[in-house]
Motif scaffolding. Sequence first.
Motif, PDB file in Angstrom:
ATOM      1  N   LEU A 132       0.791  -1.218   0.000  1.00 33.42           N
ATOM      2  CA  LEU A 132       0.000   0.000   0.000  1.00 33.42           C
ATOM      3  C   LEU A 132       0.824   1.270   0.000  1.00 33.42           C
ATOM      4  O   LEU A 132       0.296   2.355  -0.154  1.00 33.42           O
ATOM      5  CB  LEU A 132      -0.928   0.001   1.220  1.00 33.42           C
ATOM      6  N   SER A 133       2.129   1.147   0.167  1.00 30.05           N
ATOM      7  CA  SER A 133       2.946   2.342   0.324  1.00 30.05           C
ATOM      8  C   SER A 133       3.537   2.863  -0.981  1.00 30.05           C
ATOM      9  O   SER A 133       4.184   3.895  -0.989  1.00 30.05           O
ATOM     10  CB  SER A 133       4.091   2.060   1.310  1.00 30.05           C
ATOM     11  N   ALA A 134       3.302   2.166  -2.066  1.00 32.63           N
ATOM     12  CA  ALA A 134       3.983   2.520  -3.316  1.00 32.63           C
ATOM     13  C   ALA A 134       3.285   3.602  -4.104  1.00 32.63           C
ATOM     14  O   ALA A 134       2.080   3.732  -4.063  1.00 32.63           O
ATOM     15  CB  ALA A 134       4.099   1.285  -4.192  1.00 32.63           C
ATOM     16  N   GLY A 135       4.090   4.348  -4.828  1.00 31.36           N
ATOM     17  CA  GLY A 135       3.625   5.178  -5.931  1.00 31.36           C
ATOM     18  C   GLY A 135       2.617   6.257  -5.644  1.00 31.36           C
ATOM     19  O   GLY A 135       2.601   6.857  -4.594  1.00 31.36           O
ATOM     20  N   ASP A 136       1.776   6.497  -6.678  1.00 32.24           N
ATOM     21  CA  ASP A 136       0.836   7.604  -6.626  1.00 32.24           C
ATOM     22  C   ASP A 136      -0.378   7.268  -5.760  1.00 32.24           C
ATOM     23  O   ASP A 136      -0.461   6.206  -5.181  1.00 32.24           O
ATOM     24  CB  ASP A 136       0.395   7.997  -8.041  1.00 32.24           C
ATOM     25  N   GLY A 137      -1.330   8.159  -5.698  1.00 35.07           N
ATOM     26  CA  GLY A 137      -2.499   8.009  -4.863  1.00 35.07           C
ATOM     27  C   GLY A 137      -3.385   6.844  -5.230  1.00 35.07           C
ATOM     28  O   GLY A 137      -4.187   6.398  -4.427  1.00 35.07           O
ATOM     29  N   GLN A 138      -3.272   6.311  -6.437  1.00 38.61           N
ATOM     30  CA  GLN A 138      -4.090   5.179  -6.853  1.00 38.61           C
ATOM     31  C   GLN A 138      -3.351   3.858  -6.693  1.00 38.61           C
ATOM     32  O   GLN A 138      -3.897   2.809  -7.016  1.00 38.61           O
ATOM     33  CB  GLN A 138      -4.530   5.361  -8.314  1.00 38.61           C
ATOM     34  N   ALA A 139      -2.144   3.874  -6.174  1.00 35.13           N
ATOM     35  CA  ALA A 139      -1.326   2.672  -6.140  1.00 35.13           C
ATOM     36  C   ALA A 139      -1.996   1.523  -5.405  1.00 35.13           C
ATOM     37  O   ALA A 139      -1.880   0.383  -5.817  1.00 35.13           O
ATOM     38  CB  ALA A 139       0.026   2.973  -5.492  1.00 35.13           C
ATOM     39  N   GLY A 140      -2.710   1.778  -4.331  1.00 37.15           N
ATOM     40  CA  GLY A 140      -3.301   0.704  -3.562  1.00 37.15           C
ATOM     41  C   GLY A 140      -4.722   0.399  -3.943  1.00 37.15           C
ATOM     42  O   GLY A 140      -5.358  -0.424  -3.314  1.00 37.15           O
ATOM     43  N   ARG A 141      -5.283   1.053  -4.953  1.00 32.10           N
ATOM     44  CA  ARG A 141      -6.708   0.929  -5.251  1.00 32.10           C
ATOM     45  C   ARG A 141      -6.959   0.442  -6.677  1.00 32.10           C
ATOM     46  O   ARG A 141      -7.128   1.236  -7.577  1.00 32.10           O
ATOM     47  CB  ARG A 141      -7.391   2.264  -5.024  1.00 32.10           C
ATOM     48  N   PRO A 142      -7.012  -0.882  -6.836  1.00 34.13           N
ATOM     49  CA  PRO A 142      -7.319  -1.405  -8.170  1.00 34.13           C
ATOM     50  C   PRO A 142      -8.762  -1.078  -8.553  1.00 34.13           C
ATOM     51  O   PRO A 142      -9.598  -0.811  -7.700  1.00 34.13           O
ATOM     52  CB  PRO A 142      -7.111  -2.906  -8.014  1.00 34.13           C
ATOM     53  N   ASP A 143      -9.033  -1.112  -9.839  1.00 35.72           N
ATOM     54  CA  ASP A 143     -10.363  -0.805 -10.362  1.00 35.72           C
ATOM     55  C   ASP A 143     -11.217  -2.067 -10.340  1.00 35.72           C
ATOM     56  O   ASP A 143     -11.115  -2.900 -11.238  1.00 35.72           O
ATOM     57  CB  ASP A 143     -10.232  -0.251 -11.780  1.00 35.72           C
ATOM     58  N   LEU A 144     -12.046  -2.215  -9.307  1.00 28.96           N
ATOM     59  CA  LEU A 144     -12.914  -3.380  -9.185  1.00 28.96           C
ATOM     60  C   LEU A 144     -14.353  -2.931  -8.955  1.00 28.96           C
ATOM     61  O   LEU A 144     -14.596  -1.919  -8.303  1.00 28.96           O
ATOM     62  CB  LEU A 144     -12.476  -4.255  -8.002  1.00 28.96           C
ATOM     63  N   PRO A 145     -15.318  -3.711  -9.449  1.00 30.23           N
ATOM     64  CA  PRO A 145     -16.726  -3.381  -9.222  1.00 30.23           C
ATOM     65  C   PRO A 145     -17.187  -3.897  -7.854  1.00 30.23           C
ATOM     66  O   PRO A 145     -16.528  -4.738  -7.239  1.00 30.23           O
ATOM     67  CB  PRO A 145     -17.439  -4.128 -10.340  1.00 30.23           C
ATOM     68  N   LEU A 146     -18.320  -3.405  -7.398  1.00 32.17           N
ATOM     69  CA  LEU A 146     -18.946  -3.937  -6.197  1.00 32.17           C
ATOM     70  C   LEU A 146     -19.749  -5.165  -6.622  1.00 32.17           C
ATOM     71  O   LEU A 146     -20.690  -5.055  -7.400  1.00 32.17           O
ATOM     72  CB  LEU A 146     -19.847  -2.878  -5.557  1.00 32.17           C
ATOM     73  N   LEU A 147     -19.358  -6.330  -6.137  1.00 32.57           N
ATOM     74  CA  LEU A 147     -20.007  -7.573  -6.530  1.00 32.57           C
ATOM     75  C   LEU A 147     -21.100  -7.970  -5.536  1.00 32.57           C
ATOM     76  O   LEU A 147     -21.109  -7.500  -4.395  1.00 32.57           O
ATOM     77  CB  LEU A 147     -18.976  -8.696  -6.641  1.00 32.57           C
ATOM     78  N   ALA A 148     -21.984  -8.860  -5.968  1.00 30.06           N
ATOM     79  CA  ALA A 148     -23.086  -9.335  -5.131  1.00 30.06           C
ATOM     80  C   ALA A 148     -22.554  -9.900  -3.819  1.00 30.06           C
ATOM     81  O   ALA A 148     -21.554 -10.617  -3.800  1.00 30.06           O
ATOM     82  CB  ALA A 148     -23.877 -10.402  -5.871  1.00 30.06           C
ATOM     83  N   GLY A 149     -23.207  -9.562  -2.736  1.00 31.50           N
ATOM     84  CA  GLY A 149     -22.831 -10.042  -1.412  1.00 31.50           C
ATOM     85  C   GLY A 149     -21.866  -9.143  -0.682  1.00 31.50           C
ATOM     86  O   GLY A 149     -21.652  -9.299   0.516  1.00 31.50           O
ATOM     87  N   ALA A 150     -21.262  -8.208  -1.397  1.00 31.29           N
ATOM     88  CA  ALA A 150     -20.278  -7.302  -0.795  1.00 31.29           C
ATOM     89  C   ALA A 150     -20.892  -5.928  -0.563  1.00 31.29           C
ATOM     90  O   ALA A 150     -21.774  -5.499  -1.302  1.00 31.29           O
ATOM     91  CB  ALA A 150     -19.055  -7.176  -1.702  1.00 31.29           C
ATOM     92  N   THR A 151     -20.401  -5.256   0.448  1.00 32.91           N
ATOM     93  CA  THR A 151     -20.787  -3.881   0.751  1.00 32.91           C
ATOM     94  C   THR A 151     -19.537  -3.018   0.662  1.00 32.91           C
ATOM     95  O   THR A 151     -18.479  -3.404   1.182  1.00 32.91           O
ATOM     96  CB  THR A 151     -21.373  -3.791   2.180  1.00 32.91           C
ATOM     97  N   ALA A 152     -19.641  -1.871   0.007  1.00 32.85           N
ATOM     98  CA  ALA A 152     -18.487  -0.972  -0.082  1.00 32.85           C
ATOM     99  C   ALA A 152     -18.012  -0.610   1.322  1.00 32.85           C
ATOM    100  O   ALA A 152     -18.821  -0.350   2.217  1.00 32.85           O
ATOM    101  CB  ALA A 152     -18.862   0.290  -0.852  1.00 32.85           C
ATOM    102  N   ALA A 153     -16.714  -0.621   1.519  1.00 35.34           N
ATOM    103  CA  ALA A 153     -16.121  -0.296   2.815  1.00 35.34           C
ATOM    104  C   ALA A 153     -14.909   0.600   2.599  1.00 35.34           C
ATOM    105  O   ALA A 153     -13.765   0.164   2.749  1.00 35.34           O
ATOM    106  CB  ALA A 153     -15.745  -1.569   3.560  1.00 35.34           C
ATOM    107  N   PRO A 154     -15.149   1.865   2.230  1.00 40.72           N
ATOM    108  CA  PRO A 154     -14.016   2.742   1.917  1.00 40.72           C
ATOM    109  C   PRO A 154     -13.041   2.940   3.068  1.00 40.72           C
ATOM    110  O   PRO A 154     -11.869   3.223   2.840  1.00 40.72           O
ATOM    111  CB  PRO A 154     -14.667   4.058   1.509  1.00 40.72           C
ATOM    112  N   ASP A 155     -13.507   2.751   4.310  1.00 44.71           N
ATOM    113  CA  ASP A 155     -12.597   2.907   5.452  1.00 44.71           C
ATOM    114  C   ASP A 155     -11.960   1.586   5.872  1.00 44.71           C
ATOM    115  O   ASP A 155     -11.170   1.535   6.809  1.00 44.71           O
ATOM    116  CB  ASP A 155     -13.317   3.526   6.641  1.00 44.71           C
ATOM    117  N   CYS A 156     -12.280   0.505   5.157  1.00 42.85           N
ATOM    118  CA  CYS A 156     -11.728  -0.826   5.424  1.00 42.85           C
ATOM    119  C   CYS A 156     -11.916  -1.254   6.879  1.00 42.85           C
ATOM    120  O   CYS A 156     -11.081  -1.977   7.442  1.00 42.85           O
ATOM    121  CB  CYS A 156     -10.254  -0.896   5.029  1.00 42.85           C
ATOM    122  N   GLY A 157     -13.011  -0.798   7.479  1.00 41.62           N
ATOM    123  CA  GLY A 157     -13.287  -1.160   8.858  1.00 41.62           C
ATOM    124  C   GLY A 157     -12.269  -0.623   9.843  1.00 41.62           C
ATOM    125  O   GLY A 157     -12.153  -1.109  10.953  1.00 41.62           O
TER     126      GLY A 157
END
Length: 129
Positions: A11-36
Amino acid sequence: MMMAMMMAAALSAGDGQAGRPDLPLLAGATAAPDCGNQAVLAGAWCVSAPLSAMEGVAQAYVAELTGKGWLVADGGPNRAVLVRRKDGGGCETVQMLIVRDTSAPTTADSVAWLGVATVPGDVCAPEVE
């Protein structure tokens, strides 16, 4: 502890998007931007689900990534490492990690988080032709 260090490095590498791959919200999952607020997932792209459903959610995200050309390179009960060859050689890598709040009692309804982060660097040698 080693898992926490690996995820923190990822998570420490590169630019601001380095740790955030482009993935959709799939069935059964709830968005958790704060990662709990789980320190090991700080900066990752995260979803949450009840602990009883997390295995299925994780499998769905592995299927999502493999459908985009990623290959499972390593894994364990609560993590997966996936790689994908880059045009021109080398690979990009992501790590998925499932965590739960270990300070609370564990039940089927306990919340678990799935974090996905890119891993800095290139773990593959260029493809030989």
